[in-house]
Design an enzyme around this catalytic site. Structure first.
Site, PDB file in Angstrom:
ATOM      1  N   LYS A  35       0.851  -1.208   0.000  1.00 46.21           N
ATOM      2  CA  LYS A  35       0.000   0.000   0.000  1.00 46.21           C
ATOM      3  C   LYS A  35       0.883   1.253   0.000  1.00 46.21           C
ATOM      4  O   LYS A  35       2.093   1.170   0.244  1.00 46.21           O
ATOM      5  CB  LYS A  35      -0.900  -0.023   1.232  1.00 46.21           C
ATOM      6  CG  LYS A  35      -0.142   0.012   2.555  1.00 46.21           C
ATOM      7  CD  LYS A  35      -1.033  -0.338   3.739  1.00 46.21           C
ATOM      8  CE  LYS A  35      -0.245  -0.338   5.041  1.00 46.21           C
ATOM      9  NZ  LYS A  35      -1.034  -0.866   6.167  1.00 46.21           N
ATOM     10  N   TYR A 254      18.224  29.249   8.105  1.00 48.13           N
ATOM     11  CA  TYR A 254      17.093  30.042   8.580  1.00 48.13           C
ATOM     12  C   TYR A 254      17.079  30.123  10.103  1.00 48.13           C
ATOM     13  O   TYR A 254      17.255  29.113  10.789  1.00 48.13           O
ATOM     14  CB  TYR A 254      15.771  29.414   8.127  1.00 48.13           C
ATOM     15  CG  TYR A 254      15.459  29.622   6.676  1.00 48.13           C
ATOM     16  CD1 TYR A 254      15.324  30.898   6.136  1.00 48.13           C
ATOM     17  CD2 TYR A 254      15.285  28.532   5.834  1.00 48.13           C
ATOM     18  CE1 TYR A 254      15.024  31.080   4.794  1.00 48.13           C
ATOM     19  CE2 TYR A 254      14.984  28.703   4.488  1.00 48.13           C
ATOM     20  CZ  TYR A 254      14.854  29.987   3.979  1.00 48.13           C
ATOM     21  OH  TYR A 254      14.559  30.160   2.665  1.00 48.13           O
TER      22      TYR A 254
END
Ligand code: PLP
Length: 365
Positions: A35, A254
């Protein structure tokens, strides 16, 4: 050679892991669970690589139909079952076996007018309290299913909630509840996911349903795949885009959450959360360059992350950086990012280039 991050899929490892399932569960047939695009590995490539499985299990009808479109003729099982007459018809027409976890799905099959019939897996709740019918309803629902023209045989399945923790008593309790059911009235039985089949052999039954172990990842919280005899299938890698000579005290990335403790080379690697690398991986999370572990520094950004390159001062542009896989277990990165290997594997995004690797794992540096 492109600079884009790559996910290399090791087919020898895939076959090895399937063989490990056979060895550990020698008397069971295997639903290979593929899946979610084969846990992010690519369903087409993995279905080919796992051709020796007895069948494939997926979560949704769309995934099963995709496999049929790809020319896969093996038994297929839809673990979530179907939710509309249209889907039921499509699934049965494509000869997909169905999990039935709710009285609504029994009704749906009863009202269906189809020329074919398929095996169904009535799913009983033995303690997970997610999907599954109550044990009190079991006989009645099974009888109704046996009388459906669209149903050729009624099997019984359940799902284990805590098998990934070897010391948790829940699995034993789930096994006891399962044993008290009228098991002999069902054609075939299935209980075990990867953790179940490895830690609790009594859960193996007629069919096992391994997922994560096929990809070489340990289902347990306290080990890595290699310790369980498994080999990682996906190696996720990227390349060095730049090396900057930073000075002591320089903030990196950042927010400047990391400051260089010394004058040092910082390597910028061309991979970020836009590729599926977890943004939550903290400074110190390892990456692998020339077989050495180097620590990530600063925040992961969308297209890049930074690495303390002091251990490899002669690093050059374009060198390969392994984020996880061969030599660096995804379990370890998952722990550093406060998640599980399953989620990291499923998170790889569409801009990563997938490569099928059919020869033995050479040094790809
Ligand atoms: C996903 C799934 C599995 C496979 O679980 P793993 O932990 O990956 O082995 C088995 N059974 C069901 C019902 C599932 O949803």
């Amino acid at each position: 050679m492109g600079f884009a991050p790559q996910a290399s899929i090791d087919h020898a490892a895939l076959r090895h892991n399937l063989q490990q399932v056979r060895t550990k569960a020698p008397n069971s047939r295997i639903w290979a669970v593929i899946k979610a695009d084969a846990y992010g590995h690519g369903i087409k490539s993995v279905a080919k690589g796992l051709a020796a499985a007895d069948g494939f299990a997926v979560a949704r009808v769309e995934e099963a139909l995709r496999l049929r479109q790809l020319g896969i003729h093996k038994p297929l099982l839809i673990l979530g079952g179907v939710f509309s007459p249209v889907d039921a018809q499509a699934a049965i027409h494509a000869e997909c076996q169905l999990a039935v976890h709710h009285p609504y799905q029994v009704e749906l099959l009863q009202e269906l007018n189809v020329e074919r019939s398929v095996a169904v897996w009535l799913k009983v709740d033995t303690g997970m309290h997610r999907l599954g019918v109550r044990s009190k309803q079991l006989n009645e629902l099974a009888d109704r299913l046996r009388h459906c023209p669209s149903v050729s045989e009624v099997n019984l399945m359940t799902h284990l909630a805590n098998a990934d923790d070897r010391s948790d008593p829940t699995t034993r309790r789930q096994c006891e509840r399962f044993e008290q059911l009228p098991l002999t009235t069902f054609k075939q039985l299935s209980m075990a996911n990867s953790a179940g089949l490895m830690a609790y052999p009594s859960t193996q039954r007629d069919w096992v349903r391994p997922g994560i172990m096929l990809y070489g990842v340990s289902p347990f919280g306290d080990s890595i795949g290699e310790q369980e005899g498994l080999r990682p299938v996906m190696t996720f890698s990227a390349r060095v885009m730049a090396v900057s000579a930073c000075q002591k005290g320089d903030p990196v990335g950042y927010g400047g959450s990391y400051r260089c403790p010394a004058d040092m080379p910082v390597a910028v690697v061309g991979v970020g959360y836009g590729d599926g690398y977890p943004r939550h991986a903290a400074s110190g999370t390892p990456v692998l360059i020339r077989q050495q572990r180097l620590p990530l520094v600063g925040r992961v950004s969308m297209d890049m992350l930074c690495v303390d390159a002091r251990a490899v001062p002669d690093l050059t542009l374009g060198e390969q950086v392994i984020l996880w896989g061969n030599g660096l277990p995804v379990e370890e990165i998952a722990r550093a990012a406060d998640t599980i290997g399953y989620e990291l594997l499923c998170s790889i995004t569409g801009r990563v280039e997938f490569i099928d690797q059919h020869v033995a794992h050479a040094n790809i540096g």
